[in-house]
Each structure stands twice: as C-alpha cells, then as structure tokens.
Design a protein around this motif. Structure first.
Motif, PDB file in Angstrom:
ATOM      1  N   GLY A 106       0.846  -1.176   0.000  1.00 22.79           N
ATOM      2  CA  GLY A 106       0.000   0.000   0.000  1.00 22.79           C
ATOM      3  C   GLY A 106       0.886   1.232   0.000  1.00 22.79           C
ATOM      4  O   GLY A 106       1.699   1.404   0.893  1.00 22.79           O
ATOM      5  N   LYS A 107       0.778   2.016  -1.036  1.00 22.51           N
ATOM      6  CA  LYS A 107       1.536   3.262  -1.127  1.00 22.51           C
ATOM      7  C   LYS A 107       0.525   4.323  -1.540  1.00 22.51           C
ATOM      8  O   LYS A 107      -0.012   4.257  -2.639  1.00 22.51           O
ATOM      9  CB  LYS A 107       2.667   3.116  -2.147  1.00 22.51           C
ATOM     10  N   TYR A 108       0.252   5.250  -0.643  1.00 21.10           N
ATOM     11  CA  TYR A 108      -0.808   6.225  -0.833  1.00 21.10           C
ATOM     12  C   TYR A 108      -0.773   6.813  -2.236  1.00 21.10           C
ATOM     13  O   TYR A 108       0.304   7.143  -2.719  1.00 21.10           O
ATOM     14  CB  TYR A 108      -0.668   7.335   0.214  1.00 21.10           C
ATOM     15  N   PRO A 109      -1.865   6.907  -2.911  1.00 22.14           N
ATOM     16  CA  PRO A 109      -3.257   6.653  -2.553  1.00 22.14           C
ATOM     17  C   PRO A 109      -3.788   5.289  -3.027  1.00 22.14           C
ATOM     18  O   PRO A 109      -5.004   5.129  -3.153  1.00 22.14           O
ATOM     19  CB  PRO A 109      -3.985   7.771  -3.270  1.00 22.14           C
ATOM     20  N   PHE A 110      -2.917   4.326  -3.289  1.00 17.78           N
ATOM     21  CA  PHE A 110      -3.373   3.037  -3.816  1.00 17.78           C
ATOM     22  C   PHE A 110      -2.809   1.861  -3.037  1.00 17.78           C
ATOM     23  O   PHE A 110      -1.787   1.974  -2.379  1.00 17.78           O
ATOM     24  CB  PHE A 110      -2.940   2.858  -5.282  1.00 17.78           C
ATOM     25  N   ARG A 111      -3.481   0.730  -3.158  1.00 14.50           N
ATOM     26  CA  ARG A 111      -2.945  -0.562  -2.767  1.00 14.50           C
ATOM     27  C   ARG A 111      -2.762  -1.323  -4.067  1.00 14.50           C
ATOM     28  O   ARG A 111      -3.665  -1.371  -4.891  1.00 14.50           O
ATOM     29  CB  ARG A 111      -3.905  -1.305  -1.849  1.00 14.50           C
ATOM     30  N   VAL A 112      -1.584  -1.889  -4.255  1.00 18.11           N
ATOM     31  CA  VAL A 112      -1.267  -2.612  -5.482  1.00 18.11           C
ATOM     32  C   VAL A 112      -0.993  -4.067  -5.138  1.00 18.11           C
ATOM     33  O   VAL A 112      -0.224  -4.359  -4.222  1.00 18.11           O
ATOM     34  CB  VAL A 112      -0.031  -1.994  -6.187  1.00 18.11           C
ATOM     35  N   ARG A 149     -12.263   6.237 -13.658  1.00 17.92           N
ATOM     36  CA  ARG A 149     -11.868   6.860 -14.935  1.00 17.92           C
ATOM     37  C   ARG A 149     -10.567   7.632 -14.784  1.00 17.92           C
ATOM     38  O   ARG A 149      -9.702   7.575 -15.661  1.00 17.92           O
ATOM     39  CB  ARG A 149     -12.968   7.794 -15.433  1.00 17.92           C
ATOM     40  N   ARG A 150     -10.417   8.348 -13.695  1.00 19.19           N
ATOM     41  CA  ARG A 150      -9.169   9.090 -13.450  1.00 19.19           C
ATOM     42  C   ARG A 150      -7.990   8.130 -13.302  1.00 19.19           C
ATOM     43  O   ARG A 150      -6.899   8.394 -13.812  1.00 19.19           O
ATOM     44  CB  ARG A 150      -9.294   9.949 -12.195  1.00 19.19           C
ATOM     45  N   MET A 151      -8.206   7.035 -12.597  1.00 15.39           N
ATOM     46  CA  MET A 151      -7.137   6.041 -12.422  1.00 15.39           C
ATOM     47  C   MET A 151      -6.752   5.440 -13.773  1.00 15.39           C
ATOM     48  O   MET A 151      -5.562   5.295 -14.077  1.00 15.39           O
ATOM     49  CB  MET A 151      -7.603   4.928 -11.475  1.00 15.39           C
ATOM     50  N   GLU A 166     -11.715  10.205   0.537  1.00 11.61           N
ATOM     51  CA  GLU A 166     -12.124  11.460  -0.096  1.00 11.61           C
ATOM     52  C   GLU A 166     -11.705  11.422  -1.572  1.00 11.61           C
ATOM     53  O   GLU A 166     -10.820  10.679  -1.950  1.00 11.61           O
ATOM     54  CB  GLU A 166     -11.509  12.681   0.600  1.00 11.61           C
ATOM     55  N   GLU A 167     -12.362  12.240  -2.347  1.00 13.35           N
ATOM     56  CA  GLU A 167     -12.085  12.294  -3.785  1.00 13.35           C
ATOM     57  C   GLU A 167     -10.818  13.114  -4.033  1.00 13.35           C
ATOM     58  O   GLU A 167     -10.729  14.262  -3.621  1.00 13.35           O
ATOM     59  CB  GLU A 167     -13.284  12.946  -4.489  1.00 13.35           C
ATOM     60  N   LEU A 168      -9.833  12.508  -4.701  1.00 15.68           N
ATOM     61  CA  LEU A 168      -8.590  13.214  -5.031  1.00 15.68           C
ATOM     62  C   LEU A 168      -8.678  13.791  -6.437  1.00 15.68           C
ATOM     63  O   LEU A 168      -9.403  13.280  -7.285  1.00 15.68           O
ATOM     64  CB  LEU A 168      -7.395  12.259  -4.954  1.00 15.68           C
ATOM     65  N   THR A 169      -7.880  14.826  -6.677  1.00  7.40           N
ATOM     66  CA  THR A 169      -7.833  15.409  -8.014  1.00  7.40           C
ATOM     67  C   THR A 169      -7.045  14.488  -8.939  1.00  7.40           C
ATOM     68  O   THR A 169      -6.299  13.617  -8.479  1.00  7.40           O
ATOM     69  CB  THR A 169      -7.132  16.788  -7.985  1.00  7.40           C
ATOM     70  N   TYR A 170      -7.192  14.718 -10.236  1.00  4.64           N
ATOM     71  CA  TYR A 170      -6.493  13.891 -11.207  1.00  4.64           C
ATOM     72  C   TYR A 170      -4.978  13.988 -11.023  1.00  4.64           C
ATOM     73  O   TYR A 170      -4.270  12.986 -11.106  1.00  4.64           O
ATOM     74  CB  TYR A 170      -6.867  14.280 -12.643  1.00  4.64           C
ATOM     75  N   SER A 171      -4.461  15.186 -10.742  1.00  4.15           N
ATOM     76  CA  SER A 171      -3.004  15.349 -10.605  1.00  4.15           C
ATOM     77  C   SER A 171      -2.462  14.530  -9.425  1.00  4.15           C
ATOM     78  O   SER A 171      -1.390  13.933  -9.529  1.00  4.15           O
ATOM     79  CB  SER A 171      -2.626  16.820 -10.459  1.00  4.15           C
TER      80      SER A 171
END
Length: 134
Positions: free
Chosen positions: A28-34, A69-71, A103-108
C-alpha cells in the motif's frame, strides 16, 4: 509507444483475479494498494490490470466511476516504461490497483500516486527476477 488501454490489457478473468489475491504480493503506497503477480502464460498483453474503488467508502456509483476513470487515464498515459520493460524481458504481469482514500482526489494527485506505484512495481518485478531475490 501509443497511449492505449485496450481490452486485452484489462484483467477480467475470474480465475486470474482469484489467484492474484490469493498468491500475489502487494503493498500500500498512498493513494493506492497494489497487488501483482507474474503470469506463466506468455500469450497476451504484457500487463493486465484492474482498477477498483470501494463501494463502502463511495456509496454513489458516479463517484466510483469518476475515480476509476481518473485512475485508468493516469495508467494509460504513464504505463509505457512498464510495458517496454516487460516486453524486453518477455514477462506478463497481472495487477490490481485499489483506491484507498475516503475522499475524492484530483487527477493530478492520482497521477502522481500512479507514477510512484508503477515505479515501485517495476522495482518489485526486477527484485523478483534477480537470482538472489533481493
């Protein structure tokens, strides 16, 4: 290399997904778990990926779809080095990317996180391929 995200690059096989979560390794490395796993069969796309957003954290489907979609867009634009590395070494990888924040993160922000996790994925694959395993 063109920036695409074809159907062949999407992980959709139930058996592969089950194997991935049972036998795969991850972090897990913010903002994802891979979660990832090397595939034995050499036919198909070099990397198969699935994106997931928690229904528990985002009740509304439109928010989950927006984040997915952003991911996917961040993946599509930044996966060329990983694909080239896998093609050069004749490898195939299955990968699941799970969105962690509530929370919703921005695309960047999503793109920065995707780049960090792709670099880590390449490092992990290199470590798995080395004879010492380190």
């Amino acid at each position: 290399m063109p920036h695409t995200f074809r159907k062949a690059e999407r992980l959709h096989s139930r058996t592969t997904i089950t194997q991935l979560f049972e036998q795969g390794s991850g972090w897990g490395k913010y903002p994802f778990r891979v979660v990832w796993m090397l595939l034995t069969e050499l036919k198909g796309a070099p990397v198969e990926v699935m994106m997931s957003v928690s229904k528990k954290k985002f009740k509304r489907a439109n928010k989950r779809n927006l984040l997915r979609r952003r991911m996917k867009e961040a993946w599509r634009l930044n996966n060329s080095p990983l694909k080239l590395f896998l093609e050069e070494n004749h490898l195939r990888v299955a990968c699941a990317i799970i969105y962690l924040p509530s929370e919703e993160l921005t695309y960047s922000d999503i793109e920065k996180g995707m780049k960090k996790n792709m670099e880590r994925l390449m490092d992990e694959i290199k470590a798995a391929l080395s004879p010492t395993g380190v």
